[in-house]
Design a protein around this motif. Structure first.
Motif, PDB file in Angstrom:
ATOM      1  N   THR B 170       0.833  -1.203   0.000  1.00 12.21           N
ATOM      2  CA  THR B 170       0.000   0.000   0.000  1.00 12.21           C
ATOM      3  C   THR B 170       0.874   1.262   0.000  1.00 12.21           C
ATOM      4  O   THR B 170       2.090   1.190   0.199  1.00 12.21           O
ATOM      5  CB  THR B 170      -0.992  -0.017   1.176  1.00 12.21           C
ATOM      6  OG1 THR B 170      -0.273  -0.197   2.405  1.00 12.21           O
ATOM      7  CG2 THR B 170      -1.985  -1.157   1.016  1.00 12.21           C
ATOM      8  N   SER B 171       0.239   2.420  -0.227  1.00  7.98           N
ATOM      9  CA  SER B 171       0.994   3.653  -0.485  1.00  7.98           C
ATOM     10  C   SER B 171       1.255   4.490   0.764  1.00  7.98           C
ATOM     11  O   SER B 171       1.957   5.494   0.700  1.00  7.98           O
ATOM     12  CB  SER B 171       0.211   4.501  -1.499  1.00  7.98           C
ATOM     13  OG  SER B 171      -1.083   4.779  -0.998  1.00  7.98           O
ATOM     14  N   ASN B 172       0.710   4.071   1.898  1.00 12.44           N
ATOM     15  CA  ASN B 172       0.794   4.911   3.107  1.00 12.44           C
ATOM     16  C   ASN B 172       2.170   4.826   3.778  1.00 12.44           C
ATOM     17  O   ASN B 172       2.883   3.841   3.623  1.00 12.44           O
ATOM     18  CB  ASN B 172      -0.293   4.478   4.104  1.00 12.44           C
ATOM     19  CG  ASN B 172      -0.254   2.998   4.444  1.00 12.44           C
ATOM     20  OD1 ASN B 172      -0.165   2.154   3.561  1.00 12.44           O
ATOM     21  ND2 ASN B 172      -0.303   2.676   5.710  1.00 12.44           N
ATOM     22  N   PRO B 173       2.520   5.859   4.552  1.00 15.55           N
ATOM     23  CA  PRO B 173       3.846   5.905   5.183  1.00 15.55           C
ATOM     24  C   PRO B 173       4.195   4.673   6.040  1.00 15.55           C
ATOM     25  O   PRO B 173       5.326   4.214   6.007  1.00 15.55           O
ATOM     26  CB  PRO B 173       3.770   7.155   6.065  1.00 15.55           C
ATOM     27  CG  PRO B 173       2.721   8.023   5.437  1.00 15.55           C
ATOM     28  CD  PRO B 173       1.746   7.097   4.793  1.00 15.55           C
ATOM     29  N   ASN B 174       3.244   4.131   6.797  1.00 18.84           N
ATOM     30  CA  ASN B 174       3.559   2.981   7.664  1.00 18.84           C
ATOM     31  C   ASN B 174       3.311   1.626   7.002  1.00 18.84           C
ATOM     32  O   ASN B 174       3.264   0.600   7.686  1.00 18.84           O
ATOM     33  CB  ASN B 174       2.723   3.036   8.957  1.00 18.84           C
ATOM     34  CG  ASN B 174       3.041   4.229   9.832  1.00 18.84           C
ATOM     35  OD1 ASN B 174       2.183   4.763  10.511  1.00 18.84           O
ATOM     36  ND2 ASN B 174       4.296   4.673   9.805  1.00 18.84           N
ATOM     37  N   SER B 175       3.148   1.617   5.688  1.00 15.14           N
ATOM     38  CA  SER B 175       2.798   0.359   5.025  1.00 15.14           C
ATOM     39  C   SER B 175       3.863  -0.714   5.255  1.00 15.14           C
ATOM     40  O   SER B 175       3.589  -1.899   5.268  1.00 15.14           O
ATOM     41  CB  SER B 175       2.594   0.578   3.535  1.00 15.14           C
ATOM     42  OG  SER B 175       3.821   0.928   2.915  1.00 15.14           O
TER      43      SER B 175
END
Lengths: 308, 308
Positions: B170-175
């Motif tokens: 996924t594209s989120n910072p904590n992925s």
């Protein structure tokens, strides 16, 4: 929320949550027929039948169990009308004093996670007017996307005294495919356990347990034991008892020495009890909820052996 | 479904999917006021405002883009009426010839996964009558629970020519918290990539691509390149372009040499274009969807550089 749940577990001396996962095949024919007559064979009719069924189940178990866990998928599949029945089930359960655990397993990021959180456990703001939409006390969530998929929920847990159960080790046969991959001797579910424990650190109730719980399947007792050790202050929501093959002995590992720390789910075993061969003879069709009550009582006795 | 998607991408020469993730702050005041007047400041008013907003956006982009991706969380937070607006948005998009990717990120097991599948991409059976409820062409799902959470969806993909995009990276910072954990030199997202590729093996279209796609964020180009190699026959749904920080150059890694293999999502950058400072002067309030059209055109040009 977690203190309230524990208080209710202690009052009723019963760490059971009844899964309200209706499916059409569980609904007695007379309820179906009543609603088909009113609404035709439509999603609306099914939604109304589910609600009628749930209410009767709740009426017959609310003095025995502390909580119910409606599974949103069963309702959502019938569209908006199904979702309406899910919400009305929650409202009815709360009116009867039950703690509601919404089994929604949502997991998304940033503003999307926030939308799920506000809708389910927080408040939705419409230009200055606040609405509680789904009204669950606690919900299940999926952590595959990492901390920024969890954070928005933590805020609402704090602000509105709500709870989460984060998927850590699920009860299904293929759960190990991702969850048991091992990194330097540690499985993903253990790493998740560590994380969930950390995330819940700042949200402990006066009981010492955190509002951030974990889903830990009953079908893997050694793994549950490991997790119990890693996460002493985390409440476990335990699926897999009964229909999925877990028995009372397997559950021991989920509890702490104080007899707390876990709430055990049964769905089909209770709300589908009237369909068992031996019960079909003993209960009339209209008495389906009495069969559910009897099954809930039997489960209570069974669990006493574990925590007693 | 995947062949249909590819045909539309080729027809429009544009691998863009527009995210229909409305939030109240995006909706022009006149649309809100119209609906608040009719329904008060209620979830119903918001649902109707979302639908009105979406229809106008769809009217202005349907000739430019092959697909739209409504994010169910944005609707679900307003309860049953929100879900109704989600469904009506899908119906409207289909009428206008768009492929619909429902961003629902569901993930559950056995009969529960089946319920999601039947409701969203399959058929719900009500005593012999079959209903299509949500009607998406394809949906996103979360694989943390393993293969038995995927299997029921595969059947409906086969039976009704539908598609999936399984969360891989996924594209989120904590992925990376879970997805980048490394096992003997291989990250979880690579292992997931392998699995998704296998699961899709039996569901290839005549294009050679599988109906089972993967979500792969634009914000991690080296990882996308690795996944592109592992999964040559898997279509990527790529979030993170624009608002989340990914740029066209980063996207190159998501495409195969044939210029296919990826569809790039933009949500806020298109449906929120009318709120950008420079656009506020250029477009009247009533013309918000023209700003969206212009942004979609700019994105198309930007992507040409990548696949051109």
């Amino acid at each position: 929320m977690i203190d309230r749940l524990i208080r209710k577990i202690q009052e009723k001396n019963n760490p059971t949550v009844v899964g309200l996962d209706p499916r059409l095949s569980f609904i007695p024919q007379w309820i179906k027929d009543e609603n088909f007559e009113k609404y035709g064979k439509t999603p609306k009719a099914v939604a109304e039948a589910f609600l009628q069924f749930n209410k009767e189940i709740i009426d017959h178990i609310h003095d025995l169990v502390p909580a119910v866990k409606p599974q949103i998928a069963m309702y959502e599949q019938y569209g908006a009308e199904g979702v309406e029945a899910y919400i009305k089930t929650i409202e009815y359960g709360k009116k009867k004093g039950l703690v509601i655990i919404g089994d929604i397993k949502r997991g998304d990021i940033a503003s999307t996670a926030e939308a799920y959180s506000k809708g389910h456990i927080g408040r939705v703001d419409i230009e200055g007017e606040e609405f509680e939409i789904f009204k669950e006390d606690s919900i299940t969530i999926n952590p595959y996307l990492g901390y920024d998929s969890i954070e928005p929920f933590l805020e609402d847990c704090r602000d509105y005294d709500k709870g989460l159960f984060v998927l850590v080790k699920t009860s299904n046969p293929n759960s190990g495919q991702i969850q048991n991959l091992s990194i330097e001797g540690k499985c993903i579910y253990e790493i998740m356990g560590d994380l969930v424990s950390q995330w819940g650190e700042g949200l402990k109730g006066s009981s010492g347990y955190s509002r951030i719980g974990a889903v830990v399947g009953a079908t893997h007792p050694e793994e549950a034991a490991k997790l119990r050790e890693i996460m002493p202050h985390t409440y476990f929501l335990v699926p897999g008892y009964g229909a999925q093959g877990g028995n009372a002995e397997d559950l021991k590992a989920c509890f702490n020495r104080d007899g707390l720390g876990a709430i055990i789910n049964s769905s089909r075993g209770i709300i589908g009890a009237h369909r068992m061969v031996e019960n079909k003879e003993r209960f009339k069709e209209k008495e389906f909820a009495m069969a559910a009550r009897e099954a809930a009582l039997a489960m209570k006795v069974d669990l006493q052996k574990v925590i007693g």
